[in-house]
Scaffold this motif. Structure first.
Motif, short mmCIF file in Angstrom:
data_model
loop_
_atom_site.label_atom_id
_atom_site.label_comp_id
_atom_site.label_asym_id
_atom_site.label_seq_id
_atom_site.Cartn_x
_atom_site.Cartn_y
_atom_site.Cartn_z
N VAL A 380 5.35 7.81 3.67
CA VAL A 380 5.74 6.43 3.34
C VAL A 380 4.83 5.43 4.05
O VAL A 380 4.39 4.44 3.45
CB VAL A 380 7.21 6.18 3.73
CG1 VAL A 380 7.59 4.73 3.43
CG2 VAL A 380 8.14 7.12 2.96
N ASN A 381 4.54 5.67 5.31
CA ASN A 381 3.69 4.76 6.08
C ASN A 381 2.29 4.67 5.48
O ASN A 381 1.73 3.58 5.34
CB ASN A 381 3.62 5.22 7.53
CG ASN A 381 2.96 4.20 8.43
OD1 ASN A 381 3.21 3.01 8.32
ND2 ASN A 381 2.10 4.66 9.32
N LYS A 382 1.71 5.81 5.12
CA LYS A 382 0.36 5.81 4.54
C LYS A 382 0.35 5.14 3.17
O LYS A 382 -0.58 4.39 2.84
CB LYS A 382 -0.17 7.24 4.44
CG LYS A 382 -0.50 7.87 5.79
CD LYS A 382 -1.13 9.24 5.62
CE LYS A 382 -1.52 9.81 6.97
NZ LYS A 382 -2.22 11.11 6.87
N LEU A 383 1.37 5.39 2.36
CA LEU A 383 1.44 4.77 1.04
C LEU A 383 1.65 3.26 1.16
O LEU A 383 1.10 2.49 0.37
CB LEU A 383 2.58 5.39 0.22
CG LEU A 383 2.33 6.82 -0.29
CD1 LEU A 383 3.57 7.33 -1.00
CD2 LEU A 383 1.12 6.87 -1.22
N ALA A 384 2.45 2.84 2.14
CA ALA A 384 2.67 1.41 2.36
C ALA A 384 1.36 0.72 2.74
O ALA A 384 1.03 -0.35 2.22
CB ALA A 384 3.72 1.19 3.44
N GLN A 385 0.60 1.32 3.65
CA GLN A 385 -0.69 0.75 4.04
C GLN A 385 -1.64 0.70 2.85
O GLN A 385 -2.36 -0.29 2.66
CB GLN A 385 -1.30 1.58 5.18
CG GLN A 385 -0.53 1.49 6.48
CD GLN A 385 -1.08 2.41 7.55
OE1 GLN A 385 -2.01 3.17 7.31
NE2 GLN A 385 -0.51 2.35 8.75
N LEU A 386 -1.65 1.76 2.05
CA LEU A 386 -2.52 1.81 0.88
C LEU A 386 -2.15 0.73 -0.14
O LEU A 386 -3.02 0.14 -0.79
CB LEU A 386 -2.43 3.20 0.23
CG LEU A 386 -3.36 3.50 -0.93
CD1 LEU A 386 -4.82 3.53 -0.46
CD2 LEU A 386 -3.00 4.84 -1.57
N SER A 387 -0.86 0.43 -0.25
CA SER A 387 -0.37 -0.53 -1.25
C SER A 387 -0.33 -1.96 -0.72
O SER A 387 0.04 -2.87 -1.46
CB SER A 387 1.04 -0.12 -1.71
OG SER A 387 1.05 1.20 -2.19
N GLY A 388 -0.68 -2.16 0.56
CA GLY A 388 -0.62 -3.49 1.14
C GLY A 388 0.79 -3.94 1.46
O GLY A 388 1.07 -5.15 1.55
N LEU A 389 1.71 -3.00 1.66
CA LEU A 389 3.10 -3.32 1.98
C LEU A 389 3.36 -3.01 3.45
O LEU A 389 2.52 -2.45 4.14
CB LEU A 389 4.05 -2.51 1.09
CG LEU A 389 3.80 -2.62 -0.42
CD1 LEU A 389 4.77 -1.75 -1.20
CD2 LEU A 389 3.90 -4.06 -0.87
N THR A 390 4.55 -3.38 3.92
CA THR A 390 4.90 -3.18 5.32
C THR A 390 6.14 -2.29 5.40
O THR A 390 7.13 -2.53 4.71
CB THR A 390 5.21 -4.52 6.01
OG1 THR A 390 4.07 -5.38 5.88
CG2 THR A 390 5.51 -4.31 7.49
N LEU A 391 6.05 -1.27 6.25
CA LEU A 391 7.17 -0.37 6.47
C LEU A 391 7.76 -0.63 7.86
O LEU A 391 7.03 -0.66 8.85
CB LEU A 391 6.72 1.09 6.37
CG LEU A 391 7.75 2.16 6.76
CD1 LEU A 391 8.93 2.12 5.79
CD2 LEU A 391 7.11 3.54 6.77
#
Length: 552
Positions: A380-391
């Motif tokens: 989730v953390n890596k996908l959030a960073q890739l998508s420009g979102l914040t976890l």
């Protein structure tokens, strides 16, 4: 143990033995090179006979000392602080003496001062680099104080001094970076070792139970009992499937092949589908799963957002056994947040800094041996960073957890409604012609039976077929054995039928398969294990798209 306090009787390591041996061997070689240089430079003609005699005696004595150090490293391998320091003092002392005598002719020998400094530092660590650097400065200071020639060259001495400081300082930086890389690699190796232990356990448990359930299923006659066993087998298979999906996700993220394809998405549809998919898991864990309705539309990659939310939701259900889980949307200015609240066991404060690490599990006895290998939050953390979102994860032991995906951009526009998929009739794809290619016979028979149950007319093959009829869809495994690929099979069938037939490529490979070329060829890629619902949805979507293009 600190290097300066190690006992001489301590067992030597291979790396220490090799470092000592290489340094002693290089010292002999450099002494030979230096002697050859002094001889061919004609230094004897510029010195008085007594000075030449003294130089010869000194060089011979130092060469004997060098051989003695070399032999000692062979006979007494390992770490000896006294030996290292004496060798360094001998190196710098000899260089200082020879440069005092040789003056201009000895200028090239400064290279060996740099070598002694860096050689000891790079081989024996930053402590010896500092010691060698200090000895080099003392050597240059002695030259300046004792030699008239060197005192007359202040700029040259300053240059030598700065080089003897700058180069070791740079080497120190490299050593620090190397040490950090080594420590990171060590942490990764330890994490993967923990993963192997956890994965072994988490794979063995459901497979072990499946074997028992199947044995019971063979002898069970009553329909309620059989349905209960089938339900439990399905639950155990779900555990194995989730583990493999996590491994595939993390491998694909690490390979850098994941692309973000944003589109306008209804959060109501996305979240309601997730809630529906997790209802069974919630029942198994005795969790009351609640969903707050929303009318929001956002601009995101629906696949990545679904994966992120699914991992957070499954974590909440898993660790909130016997309590409540709430999922909903919170508006924050021009963006939205998806939050998952649970009243579960929570996470100890000491584990919070590590929850995004791969293969890390904040596991204690009260967790009821919850499944997983510590990949969900890392994904989730890596996908959030890739998508420009914040976890963000907030948790307290015994008080539950709040996990949120923030900074999701709101979309003012709504997309055109998509065509409805096939209904839930027993045979929703009756008459749909499929060519199925799979080299594993068990997978071939299972997939064929599933497609036929949905109403498809299936031509099944274990290799690239030579003969086949017309078809509406090609489903192929990626690796067909014997150096045959599913992509080759798809191209061959398309070429023979003279049409770009829709195709699905199913693969167990996490990397390299999903290439731009594959996507450009219009091939849908599904990573094994492929849940029946996903396969059915993909097949139905392709069937509807074909109907819209060519009415039948």
């Amino acid at each position: 143990m600190d290097e300066s306090t190690r006992s001489q009787s301590s067992s030597p390591t291979t790396s220490e033995n090799e470092a000592e041996y290489r340094q002693a061997r290089s010292r002999i070689l450099n002494v030979i090179i230096a002697v050859c240089y002094l001889y061919f430079s004609g230094i004897g003609e510029k010195l008085s006979n007594p000075a030449v005699t003294t130089l010869v005696i000194y060089v011979a004595s130092f060469f004997a000392f060098t051989l003695a150090v070399f032999l000692h490293t062979r006979l007494r391998p390992g770490y000896y602080a006294v030996r290292r320091l004496l060798a360094m003092m001998g190196d710098f002392g000899s260089l200082t003496y020879v440069m005092l005598l040789g003056q201009t002719l000895a200028l090239p020998l400064y290279v060996f001062i740099v070598w002694v400094t860096l050689g000891n530092g790079m081989r024996f660590g930053s402590r010896y680099l500092i010691i060698a650097s200090a000895m080099a400065q003392l050597s240059l200071l002695a030259l300046y104080i004792l030699g008239d020639f060197w005192r007359q060259q202040p700029y040259l001495m300053a240059t030598f001094s700065m080089l003897a400081l700058v180069l070791p300082a740079y080497a120190m930086t490299l050593l620090r970076q190397t040490a950090e890389a080594r420590d990171s690699a060590l942490v990764a190796m330890q994490a993967k070792s923990r993963f192997l232990a956890h994965a072994s356990h988490d794979l063995r448990q459901p497979i072990h139970s499946i074997g028992y359930y199947l044995s019971l299923l063979r002898t069970t006659r009553g329909k309620p009992d059989r349905e209960q066993l089938i339900d439990r087998i399905e639950r155990a298979l779900g555990s194995v499937s989730r583990l493999f999906k996590s491994l595939l996700d993390i491998a694909q993220l690490d390979s850098g092949t994941v692309a973000v394809n944003s589109e306008v998405v209804s959060l109501q549809a996305l979240l309601s589908d997730l809630v529906q998919q997790n209802e069974q898991s919630a029942q198994w864990n005795e969790v009351e799963l609640r969903f707050v309705q929303t009318s929001a539309w956002v601009l995101v990659d629906p696949t990545l957002l679904t994966t992120m939310t699914q991992n957070l939701l499954s974590n909440a259900i898993k660790y909130a056994r016997g309590s409540k889980v709430l999922i909903g949307v919170r508006r924050q200015g021009k963006s939205l947040a998806i939050e998952v609240h649970d009243a579960g066991i929570g996470i100890d404060e000491q584990h919070m800094p590590h929850i995004f690490d791969e293969f890390y599990r904040a596991h204690v006895e009260e967790d009821h041996d919850a499944e997983g290998v510590g990949l969900g939050l890392s994904i989730v953390n890596k996908l959030a960073q890739l998508s420009g979102l914040t976890l963000t994860i907030k948790s307290r032991r015994g008080a539950g957890t709040v996990a949120g995906i923030y900074d999701i951009p709101i979309s003012a526009k709504q997309p055109e409604p998509k065509p409805q998929l096939a209904g839930d009739s027993p045979r929703p794809m009756a008459g749909y012609r499929v060519i199925l290619i799979e080299d594993n016979i068990d997978v071939l028979h299972a997939t064929c039976a599933l497609l036929q149950q949905w109403g498809c007319e299936v031509q099944s093959h274990s290799t690239i077929p030579d003969r086949f009829g017309r078809c509406d869809l090609i489903i192929a495994d990626y690796d067909l054995g014997n150096q045959e690929l599913g992509t080759d099979a798809i191209r061959a069938i398309r070429a023979k039928l003279g049409s770009t037939i829709p195709a699905i490529l199913m693969t167990g490979y996490a990397e390299a398969v999903v290439s731009k070329q594959t996507i450009d060829e219009g091939i849908q890629v599904l990573a094994k294990p492929v849940p029946p619902a996903m396969l059915r949805s993909t097949v139905s979507t392709l069937r509807i798209a074909l109907r819209n293009q060519t009415p039948r």
